[in-house]
Write an enzyme that holds these catalytic residues in place. Sequence first.
Site, PDB file in Angstrom:
ATOM      1  CG  HIS A   1      41.484 -36.157  47.892  1.00  0.00           C
ATOM      2  ND1 HIS A   1      41.591 -37.233  48.755  1.00  0.00           N
ATOM      3  CD2 HIS A   1      41.081 -35.219  48.745  1.00  0.00           C
ATOM      4  CE1 HIS A   1      40.986 -37.038  49.899  1.00  0.00           C
ATOM      5  NE2 HIS A   1      40.533 -35.729  49.743  1.00  0.00           N
ATOM      6  CG  ASP A   2      41.348 -33.852  42.800  1.00  0.00           C
ATOM      7  OD1 ASP A   2      40.873 -32.855  42.729  1.00  0.00           O
ATOM      8  OD2 ASP A   2      40.910 -35.140  42.594  1.00  0.00           O
TER       9      ASP A   2
ATOM     10  CG  PHE B   1      32.586 -35.822  46.691  1.00  0.00           C
ATOM     11  CD1 PHE B   1      32.950 -34.903  45.802  1.00  0.00           C
ATOM     12  CD2 PHE B   1      31.258 -35.406  47.107  1.00  0.00           C
ATOM     13  CE1 PHE B   1      32.241 -34.060  45.109  1.00  0.00           C
ATOM     14  CE2 PHE B   1      30.640 -34.358  46.728  1.00  0.00           C
ATOM     15  CZ  PHE B   1      31.049 -33.549  45.679  1.00  0.00           C
ATOM     16  CG  ASN B   2      35.819 -37.262  42.645  1.00  0.00           C
ATOM     17  OD1 ASN B   2      35.386 -35.752  42.599  1.00  0.00           O
ATOM     18  ND2 ASN B   2      36.972 -37.039  42.415  1.00  0.00           N
TER      19      ASN B   2
ATOM     20  CG  ASN C   1      35.059 -30.304  44.626  1.00  0.00           C
ATOM     21  OD1 ASN C   1      34.825 -31.125  45.615  1.00  0.00           O
ATOM     22  ND2 ASN C   1      36.134 -30.297  44.229  1.00  0.00           N
TER      23      ASN C   1
ATOM     24  CG  ASP D   1      39.437 -30.548  41.360  1.00  0.00           C
ATOM     25  OD1 ASP D   1      39.004 -30.231  42.703  1.00  0.00           O
ATOM     26  OD2 ASP D   1      39.115 -31.422  40.592  1.00  0.00           O
TER      27      ASP D   1
ATOM     28  CB  THR E   1      40.726 -34.442  39.367  1.00  0.00           C
ATOM     29  OG1 THR E   1      40.447 -33.111  38.961  1.00  0.00           O
ATOM     30  CG2 THR E   1      42.058 -34.555  38.912  1.00  0.00           C
TER      31      THR E   1
ATOM     32  CG  ASP F   1      35.463 -31.563  41.257  1.00  0.00           C
ATOM     33  OD1 ASP F   1      34.392 -32.018  42.007  1.00  0.00           O
ATOM     34  OD2 ASP F   1      36.485 -31.643  41.163  1.00  0.00           O
TER      35      ASP F   1
HETATM   36  O1  RIB Z   1      36.971 -37.256  47.418  1.00  0.00           O
HETATM   37  C1  RIB Z   1      37.998 -36.481  46.998  1.00  0.00           C
HETATM   38  C2  RIB Z   1      37.512 -35.782  45.602  1.00  0.00           C
HETATM   39  O2  RIB Z   1      36.330 -35.054  45.746  1.00  0.00           O
HETATM   40  C3  RIB Z   1      38.606 -34.640  45.296  1.00  0.00           C
HETATM   41  O3  RIB Z   1      38.498 -34.792  43.646  1.00  0.00           O
HETATM   42  C4  RIB Z   1      37.907 -33.460  45.640  1.00  0.00           C
HETATM   43  O4  RIB Z   1      38.341 -32.395  44.623  1.00  0.00           O
HETATM   44  C5  RIB Z   1      36.619 -33.846  45.423  1.00  0.00           C
HETATM   45  O5  RIB Z   1      36.151 -33.610  44.064  1.00  0.00           O
HETATM   46 CA    CA Z   2      38.085 -32.905  42.650  1.00  0.00          CA
END
Ligand code: RIB
Ligand code: CA
Length: 310
Positions: free
Chosen positions: A239-240, A164-165, A38, A14, A123, A9
Site C-alpha cells: 500500500h504505502d 484502515f487508515n 498499525n 510504511d 501513510t 505508522d
Molecule cells: O489499509 C492499509 C494501510 O493501513 C497501510 O498504510 C498500512 O500500513 C496500514 O497503516
Molecule cells: Ca501505514
Amino acid sequence: MKKIILDCDPGHDDALAMMLALASPDIDLLAVTTSAGNQTPEKTLNNAMRLLTLMQHQEIPVAGGNRTPLLKPLETAGNVHGKSGLDGAELPEPDFAVQPVPAVELMAQTLRASAEPVTLVVTGPMTNMALFLRVHPELTDKIERIVFMGGAMGLGNWTPSVEFNIYVDPEAAKIVLNAGIPLTMAPLNVTHQAQILKPEIEAIGDINNPVAHAFYGLLNFFERYHEAPKWGFKGAPLHDPCTIAWLLRPEMFHSELMNVDVETQGELVRGETVCDYYELTEKTKNTDVLLDIDRDAFIRLITDSLKTFN
Ligand code: RIB
Ligand code: CA
C-alpha cells in the site's frame, strides 16, 4: 529534487515507502513524523527510528505524534504487522535521539525552514496532518501537496467499505480532505494491484546488503497475513510505497481527478471515503485518485531501490 515530510505508522509497507524515499536522489526526506495506527504510538515511533538506523540516515529528524485519534479510541493492527509493528526482521535499536518536540511542531519547523513548499506524504491515520492544519494554518501555503495512502472507492479492508487508515481517524481525514490543499490519494483500488509475489520476495533475499536482508524478512512476515483465500491475492499488497512511487514515477499510474469526502456519522460506514467518480455532485474535484498501476515497473522500482544500500 522533491522535498517531503513522511508521516507514517511503521508498519511493513510504511517501511517500504521510507526506503523508496531514502534510496532516491530525486527525493529529499526532510523529516519523519509518526502516527498511532498499525501499532501504538511508542512502537511506531521506535520503528521509524530503527528503520532510519538500519538505513543509516540518523541525520533525519524524527518526532512522535498524537497518541490517539481525534475522537475515536485507538485501534491498532497487530494482526497484520505483529506485536512490534515490524515483525519478521531483527532491526537495530535506534542509535540517535528523537526530536524533543511533537510531530506537528517538527512539521512546522521543517516548513518554516524550507525555502520552497514541501510535499506531505501520509501513510497512516491522518491525525497529525489534521492537527497540523488546525494548529498552524499560517503554514498552509508552505504545503505543496498532500499525498496519502488511504481510503477506497468501493470495498474496504477493515470494515466492508472502509480502509484502515481512514477507519482509525475519520474526523482527521475529513479535515484534511476539506482543507483546500492539492491532494493525491492512493486508495485500495490501486494498492491492491501493487502486489509483490513470492518469487519477487525471494529475489530480494538474494540482494546482498543488510537493508535488503531486513526487508526480505519483513516482506515474508507481511505476506503471510494476505494469504487468506478471502482476499483473492496472488501476493502481498504494498500500500504505502505507492505514494512515493507516484512522486518518483507518476507515469507508472493512471489517475482521475474527482471529489472525495469522508463519512464520519454512518453506523455501518464510518470512515468510508466517498469518491464522486461519476461527477454526481457539484462538489470541488479536490483529489487526484490513483486507480491503476504498472505493477511490474513498481516492483522493479522497489527491487532496484533496495540494491542501492550498502
Ligand atoms: O489499509 C492499509 C494501510 O493501513 C497501510 O498504510 C498500512 O500500513 C496500514 O497503516
Ligand atoms: Ca501505514
